[in-house]
Motif scaffolding. Structure first.
Motif, PDB file in Angstrom:
ATOM      1  N   GLN A 136     -15.521  -7.852 -14.876  1.00  0.00           N
ATOM      2  CA  GLN A 136     -14.258  -7.179 -14.575  1.00  0.00           C
ATOM      3  C   GLN A 136     -13.287  -8.098 -13.826  1.00  0.00           C
ATOM      4  O   GLN A 136     -13.716  -8.982 -13.065  1.00  0.00           O
ATOM      5  CB  GLN A 136     -14.497  -5.930 -13.722  1.00  0.00           C
ATOM      6  N   ILE A 137     -11.982  -7.865 -14.047  1.00  0.00           N
ATOM      7  CA  ILE A 137     -10.931  -8.539 -13.295  1.00  0.00           C
ATOM      8  C   ILE A 137     -10.577  -7.654 -12.103  1.00  0.00           C
ATOM      9  O   ILE A 137     -10.225  -6.480 -12.267  1.00  0.00           O
ATOM     10  CB  ILE A 137      -9.680  -8.768 -14.163  1.00  0.00           C
ATOM     11  N   VAL A 138     -10.648  -8.231 -10.899  1.00  0.00           N
ATOM     12  CA  VAL A 138     -10.405  -7.483  -9.672  1.00  0.00           C
ATOM     13  C   VAL A 138      -9.554  -8.339  -8.734  1.00  0.00           C
ATOM     14  O   VAL A 138      -9.218  -9.483  -9.039  1.00  0.00           O
ATOM     15  CB  VAL A 138     -11.728  -7.097  -8.981  1.00  0.00           C
ATOM     16  N   GLY A 139      -9.203  -7.797  -7.563  1.00  0.00           N
ATOM     17  CA  GLY A 139      -8.506  -8.585  -6.560  1.00  0.00           C
ATOM     18  C   GLY A 139      -9.373  -9.737  -6.089  1.00  0.00           C
ATOM     19  O   GLY A 139     -10.602  -9.621  -6.020  1.00  0.00           O
ATOM     20  N   ARG A 140      -8.723 -10.849  -5.731  1.00  0.00           N
ATOM     21  CA  ARG A 140      -9.490 -12.044  -5.362  1.00  0.00           C
ATOM     22  C   ARG A 140      -9.711 -12.142  -3.851  1.00  0.00           C
ATOM     23  O   ARG A 140     -10.547 -12.918  -3.398  1.00  0.00           O
ATOM     24  CB  ARG A 140      -8.778 -13.292  -5.890  1.00  0.00           C
ATOM     25  N   TRP A 141      -8.932 -11.399  -3.058  1.00  0.00           N
ATOM     26  CA  TRP A 141      -9.169 -11.346  -1.622  1.00  0.00           C
ATOM     27  C   TRP A 141      -8.856  -9.937  -1.144  1.00  0.00           C
ATOM     28  O   TRP A 141      -8.221  -9.141  -1.858  1.00  0.00           O
ATOM     29  CB  TRP A 141      -8.365 -12.403  -0.870  1.00  0.00           C
ATOM     30  N   SER A 142      -9.295  -9.611   0.047  1.00  0.00           N
ATOM     31  CA  SER A 142      -9.371  -8.212   0.468  1.00  0.00           C
ATOM     32  C   SER A 142      -8.026  -7.518   0.538  1.00  0.00           C
ATOM     33  O   SER A 142      -7.934  -6.313   0.269  1.00  0.00           O
ATOM     34  CB  SER A 142     -10.075  -8.119   1.829  1.00  0.00           C
ATOM     35  N   SER A 143      -6.968  -8.243   0.894  1.00  0.00           N
ATOM     36  CA  SER A 143      -5.670  -7.589   1.081  1.00  0.00           C
ATOM     37  C   SER A 143      -4.769  -7.661  -0.151  1.00  0.00           C
ATOM     38  O   SER A 143      -3.667  -7.110  -0.134  1.00  0.00           O
ATOM     39  CB  SER A 143      -4.946  -8.215   2.279  1.00  0.00           C
ATOM     40  N   GLN A 144      -5.204  -8.330  -1.207  1.00  0.00           N
ATOM     41  CA  GLN A 144      -4.319  -8.561  -2.350  1.00  0.00           C
ATOM     42  C   GLN A 144      -3.865  -7.254  -2.999  1.00  0.00           C
ATOM     43  O   GLN A 144      -2.672  -7.045  -3.257  1.00  0.00           O
ATOM     44  CB  GLN A 144      -5.009  -9.447  -3.390  1.00  0.00           C
ATOM     45  N   MET A 145      -4.794  -6.356  -3.283  1.00  0.00           N
ATOM     46  CA  MET A 145      -4.441  -5.123  -3.978  1.00  0.00           C
ATOM     47  C   MET A 145      -3.604  -4.204  -3.093  1.00  0.00           C
ATOM     48  O   MET A 145      -2.689  -3.523  -3.574  1.00  0.00           O
ATOM     49  CB  MET A 145      -5.691  -4.405  -4.459  1.00  0.00           C
ATOM     50  N   GLY A 146      -3.890  -4.196  -1.797  1.00  0.00           N
ATOM     51  CA  GLY A 146      -3.120  -3.344  -0.898  1.00  0.00           C
ATOM     52  C   GLY A 146      -1.662  -3.739  -0.827  1.00  0.00           C
ATOM     53  O   GLY A 146      -0.770  -2.880  -0.776  1.00  0.00           O
ATOM     54  N   VAL A 147      -1.393  -5.047  -0.832  1.00  0.00           N
ATOM     55  CA  VAL A 147      -0.001  -5.498  -0.785  1.00  0.00           C
ATOM     56  C   VAL A 147       0.701  -5.202  -2.111  1.00  0.00           C
ATOM     57  O   VAL A 147       1.882  -4.826  -2.133  1.00  0.00           O
ATOM     58  CB  VAL A 147       0.070  -6.998  -0.438  1.00  0.00           C
ATOM     59  N   LEU A 148      -0.002  -5.344  -3.230  1.00  0.00           N
ATOM     60  CA  LEU A 148       0.604  -4.974  -4.512  1.00  0.00           C
ATOM     61  C   LEU A 148       0.925  -3.479  -4.546  1.00  0.00           C
ATOM     62  O   LEU A 148       1.971  -3.064  -5.069  1.00  0.00           O
ATOM     63  CB  LEU A 148      -0.325  -5.349  -5.663  1.00  0.00           C
ATOM     64  N   ALA A 149       0.037  -2.659  -4.003  1.00  0.00           N
ATOM     65  CA  ALA A 149       0.309  -1.225  -3.945  1.00  0.00           C
ATOM     66  C   ALA A 149       1.500  -0.933  -3.029  1.00  0.00           C
ATOM     67  O   ALA A 149       2.322  -0.057  -3.322  1.00  0.00           O
ATOM     68  CB  ALA A 149      -0.929  -0.473  -3.466  1.00  0.00           C
ATOM     69  N   GLU A 150       1.590  -1.657  -1.926  1.00  0.00           N
ATOM     70  CA  GLU A 150       2.747  -1.516  -1.034  1.00  0.00           C
ATOM     71  C   GLU A 150       4.036  -1.845  -1.774  1.00  0.00           C
ATOM     72  O   GLU A 150       5.040  -1.126  -1.664  1.00  0.00           O
ATOM     73  CB  GLU A 150       2.580  -2.428   0.172  1.00  0.00           C
ATOM     74  N   MET A 151       4.031  -2.942  -2.529  1.00  0.00           N
ATOM     75  CA  MET A 151       5.200  -3.325  -3.321  1.00  0.00           C
ATOM     76  C   MET A 151       5.584  -2.215  -4.288  1.00  0.00           C
ATOM     77  O   MET A 151       6.762  -1.841  -4.405  1.00  0.00           O
ATOM     78  CB  MET A 151       4.911  -4.612  -4.099  1.00  0.00           C
ATOM     79  N   HIS A 152       4.580  -1.676  -4.975  1.00  0.00           N
ATOM     80  CA  HIS A 152       4.854  -0.627  -5.955  1.00  0.00           C
ATOM     81  C   HIS A 152       5.496   0.585  -5.292  1.00  0.00           C
ATOM     82  O   HIS A 152       6.473   1.152  -5.802  1.00  0.00           O
ATOM     83  CB  HIS A 152       3.561  -0.218  -6.657  1.00  0.00           C
ATOM     84  N   GLU A 153       4.983   0.969  -4.134  1.00  0.00           N
ATOM     85  CA  GLU A 153       5.490   2.162  -3.461  1.00  0.00           C
ATOM     86  C   GLU A 153       6.860   1.925  -2.843  1.00  0.00           C
ATOM     87  O   GLU A 153       7.792   2.721  -3.047  1.00  0.00           O
ATOM     88  CB  GLU A 153       4.504   2.603  -2.388  1.00  0.00           C
ATOM     89  N   GLN A 154       7.006   0.830  -2.091  1.00  0.00           N
ATOM     90  CA  GLN A 154       8.252   0.632  -1.361  1.00  0.00           C
ATOM     91  C   GLN A 154       9.412   0.244  -2.273  1.00  0.00           C
ATOM     92  O   GLN A 154      10.568   0.550  -1.975  1.00  0.00           O
ATOM     93  CB  GLN A 154       8.051  -0.398  -0.254  1.00  0.00           C
ATOM     94  N   ALA A 155       9.115  -0.437  -3.388  1.00  0.00           N
ATOM     95  CA  ALA A 155      10.174  -0.770  -4.343  1.00  0.00           C
ATOM     96  C   ALA A 155      10.423   0.352  -5.338  1.00  0.00           C
ATOM     97  O   ALA A 155      11.280   0.221  -6.208  1.00  0.00           O
ATOM     98  CB  ALA A 155       9.827  -2.055  -5.088  1.00  0.00           C
ATOM     99  N   LYS A 156       9.659   1.440  -5.216  1.00  0.00           N
ATOM    100  CA  LYS A 156       9.832   2.629  -6.047  1.00  0.00           C
ATOM    101  C   LYS A 156       9.722   2.298  -7.531  1.00  0.00           C
ATOM    102  O   LYS A 156      10.509   2.758  -8.363  1.00  0.00           O
ATOM    103  CB  LYS A 156      11.154   3.318  -5.730  1.00  0.00           C
ATOM    104  N   LEU A 157       8.718   1.465  -7.851  1.00  0.00           N
ATOM    105  CA  LEU A 157       8.479   1.101  -9.242  1.00  0.00           C
ATOM    106  C   LEU A 157       7.843   2.269  -9.989  1.00  0.00           C
ATOM    107  O   LEU A 157       7.264   3.178  -9.381  1.00  0.00           O
ATOM    108  CB  LEU A 157       7.572  -0.126  -9.322  1.00  0.00           C
ATOM    109  N   ASP A 158       7.899   2.217 -11.311  1.00  0.00           N
ATOM    110  CA  ASP A 158       7.273   3.253 -12.128  1.00  0.00           C
ATOM    111  C   ASP A 158       5.835   2.907 -12.474  1.00  0.00           C
ATOM    112  O   ASP A 158       5.003   3.792 -12.640  1.00  0.00           O
ATOM    113  CB  ASP A 158       8.082   3.455 -13.413  1.00  0.00           C
ATOM    114  N   GLY A 159       5.522   1.619 -12.610  1.00  0.00           N
ATOM    115  CA  GLY A 159       4.156   1.253 -12.943  1.00  0.00           C
ATOM    116  C   GLY A 159       4.058  -0.146 -13.502  1.00  0.00           C
ATOM    117  O   GLY A 159       5.019  -0.914 -13.522  1.00  0.00           O
ATOM    118  N   LEU A 160       2.841  -0.461 -14.000  1.00  0.00           N
ATOM    119  CA  LEU A 160       2.514  -1.807 -14.468  1.00  0.00           C
ATOM    120  C   LEU A 160       2.582  -1.923 -15.982  1.00  0.00           C
ATOM    121  O   LEU A 160       2.260  -0.982 -16.712  1.00  0.00           O
ATOM    122  CB  LEU A 160       1.089  -2.180 -14.053  1.00  0.00           C
TER     123      LEU A 160
END
Length: 535
Positions: A136-160
């Motif tokens: 499986q492809i996953v985050g490479r370090w512990s905070s990587q996915m959390g910051v991407l989720a922060e970007m998605h939420e704060q920039a009010k994106l629709d998705g990937l």
């Protein structure tokens, strides 16, 4: 990131010979072959009629997309070490305040509600952590996915828009993120995966389940999947970054096995082929010829990049024919190999958005990267902005950008920020009757117009006047005589880039107002303007 590969039709030329295309200081050195374009129109004005009623309605424009470099890569932008210990990427590297500014000022384009809609995430390159079982492809370090989720939420994106550059090593003939093909298509299959006993169908069935798990991993980390593509540029067999090569036949066989599983698990996601040559290359042609595979295709995606988009007007067949009732759009645009950009290429970038939406009825369009790092040699041609990672101590390049900070890449940002600001999600394009060039019988490639109504009902016009860069200082302006059918007042906003002014000095410059239903708008050379109907 594209190269020519066997078995396809003639895509746009890229990565050929370096050539200087303009004078030093305002020119561009690009690794591509220039596309012949028409010279600047001799007419000083033209008449345009907007069909603003129901008969003029065309496609609903979903919004624009961008790609994010959320992991580290080499300075040449093609030198990936899958075991690189550096944990670096955007927006991860930015300070908290700089992340907030990036979300607000780039991704939302200065709007209060929303700007860009989709984030293209390259799995196996910009997200390339590998699970313990290497499946499986996953985050490479512990905070990587959390910051991407922060970007998605704060920039009010629709998705990937999730697209493999390569699946995880277990599924590869090389047992690595680098190069090769799916293991079941390699002569070494019996050796690398003896548990399958040569059963390719069972392997592909398991691979399809793994693709679904990768997508569910994204969603479980706060990143909803809105689009899916099996493989970015599937003819890439031997790259210096994560890649997985296919033949037309193996791509078709894999797509037939995997697409039904993705459709079942993500019924609302747009499935597209093939992130390079759409319906016209060898891969798209193979899928078009198979009714079962075709039934899972929602759209054809092209990488028509690093050159003028004039062919969508002058010679559109490669991009528009044989669509089988599916939509088409460009899911990557950049200026590959650029060390500098100029006025004319800034307008060309805007023309790529306008021409795909006007002549291909595209509902979206993707720029390659939101941010590129200061250490890469392609930052100017690839980034809306440029950031300095913590590991970059060379301040001879971009001395004004501190570690953890970013700045605008003005030649690109000034080309696209008007669209994020004035083309909100779900705007409806309206047809414009425009003059044609007597020599070609086609609309002008230099003086472009696009019209849409926002969800609130406001009419907006995008206007451009392009001339060869060397003539910018001497060329005459062009006047658009536009019949809008509106009695309301319009407010104008000018976007341009010049190496002789402050980078953002000509970004969203007020142009005054006009209220006659017959607007007369004079546009200066190599300028982009947006005229917005007031409430």
């Amino acid at each position: 990131m594209t190269d020519q590969f066997p078995g396809t039709g003639p895509p746009p030329a890229r990565r050929t010979v370096l050539g200087a295309m303009a004078a030093a200081g305002t020119g561009v050195a690009l690794g591509l072959t220039a596309v012949p374009r028409a010279t600047a129109a001799t007419a000083a004005s033209g008449s345009y009629v907007i069909q603003s009623g129901s008969s003029g309605r065309r496609q609903t424009i979903l919004g624009l997309g961008f790609e994010i470099q959320s992991d580290h890569i080499g300075a040449q932008d093609n030198e990936m070490d899958p075991d690189d210990p550096v944990r670096s990427g955007a927006p991860h590297d930015l300070t908290e305040s700089e992340r907030a500014r990036f979300y607000r000022d780039i991704l939302m384009g200065g709007r209060a509600d929303r700007g860009f809609r989709y984030c293209r995430l390259g799995q196996g390159i910009w997200l390339r952590g590998v699970s313990q079982d290497r499946k499986q492809i996953v985050g490479r370090w512990s905070s990587q996915m959390g910051v991407l989720a922060e970007m998605h939420e704060q920039a009010k994106l629709d998705g990937l828009a999730a697209t493999y550059f390569t699946p995880a090593p277990y599924w590869k003939s090389t047992q690595s993120l680098m190069n090769g093909t799916l293991a079941c298509f390699a002569p070494s299959f019996a050796t690398t995966h003896p548990q399958y006993n040569g059963d390719k169908a069972r392997f592909l069935d398991d691979f399809g389940d793994s693709v679904v798990r990768d997508l569910k991993y994204l969603e479980s980390n706060g990143l909803p999947v809105r689009m899916w593509g099996l493989q970015n540029e599937p003819g890439n067999w031997d790259r210096k970054y994560g890649s997985c090569g296919y033949t037309a036949e193996s791509y078709l066989e894999t797509f037939r096995a995997v697409a039904p599983k993705v459709r079942s698990a993500f019924p609302g996601a747009l499935v597209h082929v093939d992130s390079r040559d759409g319906q016209s290359g060898g891969f798209g042609t193979a899928v078009r010829g198979d009714s079962t595979a075709l039934s899972y295709v929602d759209a054809w995606t092209h990488h028509y990049t690093s050159q003028s988009p004039d062919k969508l007007i002058s010679a559109p067949a490669y991009y528009l024919d044989n669509r089988e009732g599916r939509e088409v759009f460009n899911d990557e645009f950049e200026w590959e190999g650029a060390s500098t950009l100029n006025h004319e290429l800034t307008v060309d970038t805007a023309h790529s958005v306008m021409n795909w939406m006007t002549f291909a009825d595209s509902r979206t369009w993707f720029w390659l990267h939101a941010l590129k790092p200061t250490y890469t040699n392609v930052a100017v041609g690839y980034g809306l902005g440029i950031w300095r990672p913590d590991e970059d101590d060379d301040f001879s390049e971009y001395p004004g950008i501190q570690k953890g900070h970013w700045d605008y890449n003005a030649p690109v940002w000034n080309a696209l920020s008007g669209f994020t600001r004035y083309l909100p999600w779900n705007s409806v394009r309206h047809h414009v009757e425009e003059p044609v060039d007597p020599a070609t019988g086609k609309p002008s490639v230099n003086n472009r117009i696009m019209a849409w109504r926002t969800p609130e009902g406001k009419l907006v016009l995008a206007l451009t006047h392009r001339v060869p860069n060397a003539q910018t200082s001497t060329a005459a302006p062009y006047t658009f005589e536009v019949s809008t059918g509106s009695g309301r007042t319009f407010t104008g906003h000018r976007f341009r880039w010049s190496p002789h002014t402050e980078p953002l000095a000509e970004n969203n410059v007020a142009r005054g107002t006009a209220s006659d239903p017959e607007l007369s708008i004079t546009v200066q050379p190599n300028t982009i303007e947006f005229w917005v109907e007031n409430s």
